[in-house]
Motif scaffolding. Structure first.
Motif, PDB file in Angstrom:
ATOM      1  N   ALA A 187      12.090  -4.313   0.816  1.00  0.00           N
ATOM      2  CA  ALA A 187      11.418  -4.904  -0.350  1.00  0.00           C
ATOM      3  C   ALA A 187      11.385  -6.424  -0.239  1.00  0.00           C
ATOM      4  CB  ALA A 187      12.121  -4.469  -1.634  1.00  0.00           C
TER       5      ALA A 187
ATOM      6  N   ILE B 154       8.875  -7.466   2.550  1.00  0.00           N
ATOM      7  CA  ILE B 154       7.478  -7.325   2.117  1.00  0.00           C
ATOM      8  C   ILE B 154       7.110  -8.434   1.129  1.00  0.00           C
ATOM      9  CG2 ILE B 154       5.846  -5.836   0.884  1.00  0.00           C
ATOM     10  CD1 ILE B 154       6.460  -4.555   3.414  1.00  0.00           C
TER      11      ILE B 154
ATOM     12  N   GLN C 141       4.204 -11.302   1.707  1.00  0.00           N
ATOM     13  CA  GLN C 141       3.054 -11.481   0.826  1.00  0.00           C
ATOM     14  C   GLN C 141       3.008 -12.849   0.173  1.00  0.00           C
ATOM     15  OE1 GLN C 141       2.093  -8.469  -1.899  1.00  0.00           O
ATOM     16  NE2 GLN C 141       2.041  -6.875  -0.359  1.00  0.00           N
TER      17      GLN C 141
ATOM     18  N   PRO D 284      -2.206  -6.744   1.516  1.00  0.00           N
ATOM     19  CA  PRO D 284      -1.420  -5.631   0.966  1.00  0.00           C
ATOM     20  C   PRO D 284      -1.598  -4.321   1.740  1.00  0.00           C
ATOM     21  CG  PRO D 284      -2.667  -6.721  -0.782  1.00  0.00           C
ATOM     22  CD  PRO D 284      -3.020  -7.419   0.485  1.00  0.00           C
TER      23      PRO D 284
ATOM     24  N   CYS E  77       0.642  -4.353   4.612  1.00  0.00           N
ATOM     25  CA  CYS E  77       2.022  -4.152   4.164  1.00  0.00           C
ATOM     26  C   CYS E  77       2.304  -2.675   3.904  1.00  0.00           C
ATOM     27  CB  CYS E  77       2.294  -4.947   2.893  1.00  0.00           C
ATOM     28  SG  CYS E  77       2.230  -6.715   3.135  1.00  0.00           S
ATOM     29  N   LEU E  78       1.320  -1.954   3.326  1.00  0.00           N
ATOM     30  CA  LEU E  78       1.499  -0.522   3.063  1.00  0.00           C
ATOM     31  C   LEU E  78       1.698   0.237   4.376  1.00  0.00           C
ATOM     32  CD1 LEU E  78      -1.167   0.063   0.264  1.00  0.00           C
ATOM     33  CD2 LEU E  78       1.260   0.567   0.057  1.00  0.00           C
TER      34      LEU E  78
ATOM     35  N   SER F  83       5.096  -0.531   5.849  1.00  0.00           N
ATOM     36  CA  SER F  83       6.172   0.157   5.127  1.00  0.00           C
ATOM     37  C   SER F  83       6.253   1.626   5.517  1.00  0.00           C
ATOM     38  CB  SER F  83       5.963   0.079   3.618  1.00  0.00           C
ATOM     39  OG  SER F  83       5.641  -1.211   3.238  1.00  0.00           O
TER      40      SER F  83
ATOM     41  N   ILE G  36       6.532   3.655   1.737  1.00  0.00           N
ATOM     42  CA  ILE G  36       5.366   3.187   0.982  1.00  0.00           C
ATOM     43  C   ILE G  36       5.730   2.862  -0.466  1.00  0.00           C
ATOM     44  CG2 ILE G  36       3.207   4.024  -0.048  1.00  0.00           C
ATOM     45  CD1 ILE G  36       2.461   5.147   2.651  1.00  0.00           C
TER      46      ILE G  36
ATOM     47  N   CYS H 148       6.866  -0.600  -0.851  1.00  0.00           N
ATOM     48  CA  CYS H 148       5.746  -1.545  -0.850  1.00  0.00           C
ATOM     49  C   CYS H 148       5.003  -1.504  -2.188  1.00  0.00           C
ATOM     50  CB  CYS H 148       4.801  -1.238   0.302  1.00  0.00           C
ATOM     51  SG  CYS H 148       3.534  -2.482   0.513  1.00  0.00           S
TER      52      CYS H 148
END
Lengths: 187, 204
Positions: free
Chosen positions: A157, A160, A164, A171, A174-175, A178, B129, B132
């Motif tokens: 977290a 990320i 950002q 984004p 980033c998804l 992750s 996910i 995020c």
């Protein structure tokens, strides 16, 4: 005719479920009890699937039920039935808003609406945080601070967030990142 | 470029514009995880910064309205943007674009992968996910904060509604979310200030 009923049931759901996603659930249980198209177990499964696929839970559920009941045509019918009421309502509000954008009364209403909107987004964030960053049930039995947080998730977290804020990484990227991190590090 | 001409007087928006709208929302539909709120940073990047189709002010208002009107918030927001760009054909283009990917995916899962959500790979990927998504929601809050929490009254309103919604399970009564939003709008009508810094957003 089954398609017409599918359309009608999901149109009703779309018309009365205010507040997004989970607000459709009571209506889905009602459809399940009334028609037998889906079981309660199906709904529980679909909540899990909705959380693991893009798209809103209401939309996903309509597509799934429609498909199980009447194939691809059923899936399309139920999905459009769900989306149609809010689509029409928003069209009306949008034309109104284009005309009255600079009206003082509209601006005053938004003065109150905006804080409410963020408050509810914050709540959604808190609810996601409760299942991603902390494990309250484990902490409740051990009472050790190191058991309260899911450290891997917390670290991701922070990373990320920095990606950002500091480098404006897209984004979507980033998804994807992750998801890969989740698989590689066994989240 | 006169979007004004297209949206008001042309019966059909140019096909090219509709295709652009469709594709933009097809892309957004592919990554719309975790409900509407995580979408805000993606919409800001794609639609405000890159394509200049809308402003952050307008997005803020679309989300506020999307929450107190029936239906899925993401659908509501995409309808707003399509309508603003290219009238009713535009709204249809964004709606179809947004629905395409999820519908295809769910049909495939319903047909072939009944245990999709229980596959270990899927579970690990989505645990990642969700982290995020959490950050995207946090970003949405930070972005909206400046435009919305402008004084003590708005801060108070924010705190009251946050407590009522976040701790709703601890309350002896339950308040429907839509009622809260409508009450906040009415509160604004009586005690609100007509923000004069918000003059640019309404070119349509």
């Amino acid at each position: 005719m089954i398609l017409l009923r599918l359309f009608f049931e999901f149109f009703k759901t779309g018309l009365f479920s205010v507040g997004g996603g989970l607000a459709t659930l009571p209506f889905l249980y009602e459809i399940s009890d009334k028609t037998g198209w889906i079981t309660h177990a199906d709904i529980a499964d679909m909540i899990a699937v909705s959380e693991s696929t893009p798209g809103a839970i209401g939309i996903n559920m309509a597509t799934y039920t429609g498909f199980k009941t009447a194939g691809i045509l059923g899936a399309l019918t139920a999905t459009f039935g769900l989306a149609l009421p809010s689509f029409l309502i928003i069209l009306v509000i949008a034309s109104f808003l284009e005309k009255f954008r600079d009206n003082p009364l509209v601006n005053k209403a938004f003065y109150g609406l905006r804080p409410a909107s963020i408050a509810m987004i914050t709540t959604a964030g808190v609810n996601v945080a409760k299942i991603t960053l902390v494990q309250l049930s484990v902490f409740a039995s051990t009472h050790r601070l190191q058991d309260l947080f899911l450290w891997k998730a917390l670290l991701l977290a922070v990373i990320i967030f920095i990606l950002q804020r500091k480098w404006q990484v897209h984004p979507i990227l980033c998804l994807l990142l992750s998801a890969v991190v989740g698989i590689v590090f066994n989240f | 470029m006169h979007p004004f001409l297209f949206s008001r007087y042309a019966i059909m928006a140019p096909m090219k514009e509709l295709v652009e709208l469709y594709i933009a929302f097809l892309r957004i539909g592919c990554v719309a995880f975790g409900g509407g709120y995580a979408l805000l940073p993606i919409l800001e990047k794609d639609l405000v910064n890159t394509r200049h189709w809308t402003t952050m002010d307008e997005l803020t208002d679309y989300f506020a309205i999307g929450q107190c009107t029936p239906g899925v918030i993401a659908v509501n927001v995409s309808t707003f943007i399509g309508k603003k760009r290219s009238g009713i054909p535009g709204a249809i283009a964004t709606l179809l674009g947004f629905l395409t990917a999820p519908v295809i995916l769910i049909i495939l899962i319903a047909a072939f992968l009944s245990n999709f959500a229980h596959l270990p790979v899927v579970q690990h990927a989505f645990a990642g996910i969700r982290v995020c998504v959490l950050i995207l929601i946090l970003q949405a809050v930070l972005k909206l904060w400046k435009k919305s929490i402008v004084d003590r009254t708005t801060l108070g309103l924010y705190l009251v509604i946050f407590v009522l919604t976040a701790f709703s399970s601890l309350l002896p009564f339950s308040v429907p979310v839509a009622a809260l939003v409508i009450a906040a709008g009415i509160f604004g009508l009586f005690f609100g200030k007509d923000g004069n810094e918000k003059k640019k957003g309404g070119a349509a």
